[in-house]
Design a protein around this motif. Sequence first.
Motif, PDB file in Angstrom:
ATOM      1  N   ARG A 182       9.784   4.269  -2.249  1.00 26.36           N
ATOM      2  CA  ARG A 182       9.755   4.832  -0.900  1.00 26.36           C
ATOM      3  C   ARG A 182       8.422   4.554  -0.240  1.00 26.36           C
ATOM      4  NH1 ARG A 182       9.371  10.305  -1.400  1.00 26.36           N
ATOM      5  NH2 ARG A 182      11.325  10.292  -2.518  1.00 26.36           N
ATOM      6  N   VAL A 183       7.363   4.724  -1.005  1.00 24.12           N
ATOM      7  CA  VAL A 183       6.036   4.501  -0.433  1.00 24.12           C
ATOM      8  C   VAL A 183       5.886   3.048  -0.012  1.00 24.12           C
ATOM      9  CG1 VAL A 183       3.606   4.380  -1.044  1.00 24.12           C
ATOM     10  CG2 VAL A 183       4.912   6.386  -1.649  1.00 24.12           C
ATOM     11  N   PHE A 184       6.317   2.154  -0.861  1.00 24.66           N
ATOM     12  CA  PHE A 184       6.190   0.744  -0.523  1.00 24.66           C
ATOM     13  C   PHE A 184       7.025   0.400   0.700  1.00 24.66           C
ATOM     14  CE2 PHE A 184       4.809  -3.398  -1.564  1.00 24.66           C
ATOM     15  CZ  PHE A 184       5.814  -4.261  -1.201  1.00 24.66           C
ATOM     16  N   GLN A 189       7.843   2.357   3.065  1.00 27.46           N
ATOM     17  CA  GLN A 189       7.288   2.929   4.284  1.00 27.46           C
ATOM     18  C   GLN A 189       6.105   2.127   4.774  1.00 27.46           C
ATOM     19  OE1 GLN A 189       6.632   6.857   2.961  1.00 27.46           O
ATOM     20  NE2 GLN A 189       8.638   7.590   3.633  1.00 27.46           N
ATOM     21  N   ARG A 190       5.362   1.584   3.852  1.00 26.40           N
ATOM     22  CA  ARG A 190       4.187   0.837   4.288  1.00 26.40           C
ATOM     23  C   ARG A 190       4.514  -0.594   4.663  1.00 26.40           C
ATOM     24  NH1 ARG A 190      -0.911   3.600   1.514  1.00 26.40           N
ATOM     25  NH2 ARG A 190       0.149   5.548   1.158  1.00 26.40           N
ATOM     26  N   LYS A 191       5.372  -1.194   3.878  1.00 26.07           N
ATOM     27  CA  LYS A 191       5.734  -2.582   4.149  1.00 26.07           C
ATOM     28  C   LYS A 191       7.245  -2.677   4.285  1.00 26.07           C
ATOM     29  CE  LYS A 191       1.488  -3.727   3.295  1.00 26.07           C
ATOM     30  NZ  LYS A 191       0.596  -4.109   4.374  1.00 26.07           N
ATOM     31  N   HIS A 241       9.049  -4.689   5.729  1.00 29.62           N
ATOM     32  CA  HIS A 241       9.636  -6.030   5.736  1.00 29.62           C
ATOM     33  C   HIS A 241       9.666  -6.645   4.342  1.00 29.62           C
ATOM     34  CE1 HIS A 241       5.292  -6.218   6.300  1.00 29.62           C
ATOM     35  NE2 HIS A 241       5.314  -7.336   5.596  1.00 29.62           N
ATOM     36  N   LEU A 242       9.060  -5.997   3.399  1.00 35.79           N
ATOM     37  CA  LEU A 242       9.060  -6.532   2.044  1.00 35.79           C
ATOM     38  C   LEU A 242      10.043  -5.778   1.164  1.00 35.79           C
ATOM     39  CD1 LEU A 242       5.273  -7.052   1.389  1.00 35.79           C
ATOM     40  CD2 LEU A 242       6.964  -8.762   1.954  1.00 35.79           C
TER      41      LEU A 242
END
Lengths: 88, 578
Positions: free
Chosen positions: A24-26, A28-30, A32-33
């Motif tokens: 989830r954290v990833f 939310q930050r990225k 598009h990845l």
Amino acid sequence: MALSTTVSQRKLIKRKAPRGFLKRVFKQRKPHLRLETSSDLLVHLNCLLFVHRLAEESRTNACENKCGIIKKDHVLAAAKVILKKSRG
Amino acid sequence: MADSYSLDCEPTTRTLLRRVLDTADPLTPRRPRSARTSAQRALLETPSSKKLRSQTKMTARRRSHKARSIDRLAHIQADGHLEEQTPRTLLKNILLTAPESSIVLPESVVKPVPAPQVVQTSRRESSRGSLELQLPEVEPSTTLAPGLLAPGRRKQRLRLSVFQQGMDQGLPLSQEPYGNADASSITSSLNLTFATPLQPQSVKRPGLARRPPTRRAVDVGTFLQDIQDTSLALAPPGDSLRTPVTTLPTDTVLEDTQPFSQPLLGRSPSVQHSLPCPSHSGAKDVERAVGHRTWSSGPRLQNSGPGKPAQLMAGKVEEVGALALGFPNTSSNISGEDGVEPLQNGVGEEAEGRMKEGLSMRGVEEATGAQGSARAEEPEEHTEVTEAEGSQGAIEAKEPEGSSGDEDTPGRTASPELASSTPEFLRARRLQFPEPAPPPSTAVLTSEPPETLSARLPPRTRIPGPRPRQDPYKTGLNHYAKLFSFYAKMPMEKKSLEMVEKCLDKYFQHLCDDLEVFAAHAGRKTVRPEDLELLMRRQGLVTDQVSLHVLVERHLPLEYRQLLIPCAFSGNSVFPAQ
């Protein structure tokens, strides 16, 4: 057996990786990845190692100050060093 | 001998012996041998009876029988009086030498003394609830108290409980200790209390006539009723309570088992005072009212409590009070700025009936509250009470009082034991009323990473539950913070843990950025384990000596290890497939 399993634990430490949290954290930050399944665990491993180093450094700082308790400034000083190391 | 039995239902050994000594004819047995044997038998009996003195009435009966038989022997064998080895002298010696329970008195004084002493102490002890045999009309013994001034060595035998009872009775102290000491010593020798019939002696202490009424029975009845009501009250809202509140009743229940514990002492007088006021209403209302009242005025009134049942009832009331306060407690914990309304909302939506009852009780309690304020012993809480009651201007003043009462209650539920801490807490809470800003929530907001705001709710709204906002993120970080404390193996401050969480936050930022760069470098949009390995190599964790697999084996549990490290299985298969 691996070192992690032989460490004596007084507290109940969850050995489970918070995979949902990391994903989830990833996301939310990225957004598009995409994160692959196994890399999730490796991210967790990375976090563990980071925290481990941070703890070691903080403990060193506290012991240098002859303090029995890890204080905020110890952690802060340790974080500066370790974050610089972990920059990649 | 029959008359002695008519006088005492269960006489003590000593009394019987004395009676034997007094009433029997001073005849020595005709044959010294038989006297000696009888005396030896007496001797043999007495040590055993002495040892068994603390045992049942059988001993006394045996003793009396033995005494009677000895007396009969003395009658039958009327010989010349021999100084040695007569039953009388033997018994006298026994009485003289008996340990600590013997009263060294001339026989003339001894005879009337023990029975009424026994009576008196028996009455005392039974009133204390020790044993059952009780003849309340027994009041003799008072004339003998001054006569007992002679045995000065009984002073130490004074029992505190007896003394206190004497204090309560308002009796002169000088008489009390002696009389009770002797009686208590006598009865202590047998560990029984005997209800002796009325002695033909004047009642010197009229105060003894005024035994406290069977207050205990009444209190126990109401107490049991309260228990039932409390259990009824506990049953329905138990499921709707949140966990922190559910722990509160159990704590108070645990407190109930100690009837003389400090917090109950403080609340018992309030129970007493509020009880007569709403006595007409149901016990449940009394409970609630008392619960509210006790919470608000409990520690203030520290007058001597009436007794155990009242305290226990107060404890039971605490439970209900804690239950009733659980709802306003949770609601007030959440929003602190506009204390009245959210409290009312929270109360209204969750415990309307209770509030109504409490409000209806407020009018009754105001009188008690005024009394309580007048009687307030602690100045800080007194000011709080005056604040609480100063706000009572009109009917609507009841609501602020209700809210203040509810605030009292959350403060009390927070720390029921520490009376001093609660007023400060409550005063601080009151002062925070006009302040709308919730400092904790703003602090939380600032700590959040900026990119997460888009995915979260707007933080400014006062939602009763801010949990979905930051909790998942915080719990994740908390997980790693706990790992930090585990790895550190040293005690840590709470602030340092927060600092760790901040560092982790920054670390995650760096991590995501690096992974993005690596994936983009590889022309991919998916982060793969090779990217992670590259990252760790750059971080210096993975070296030529230490490979990734080594680290995986070291730090990850078996299940993850199997997923990460390709392993060859039977059938020419490798898992995970590469």
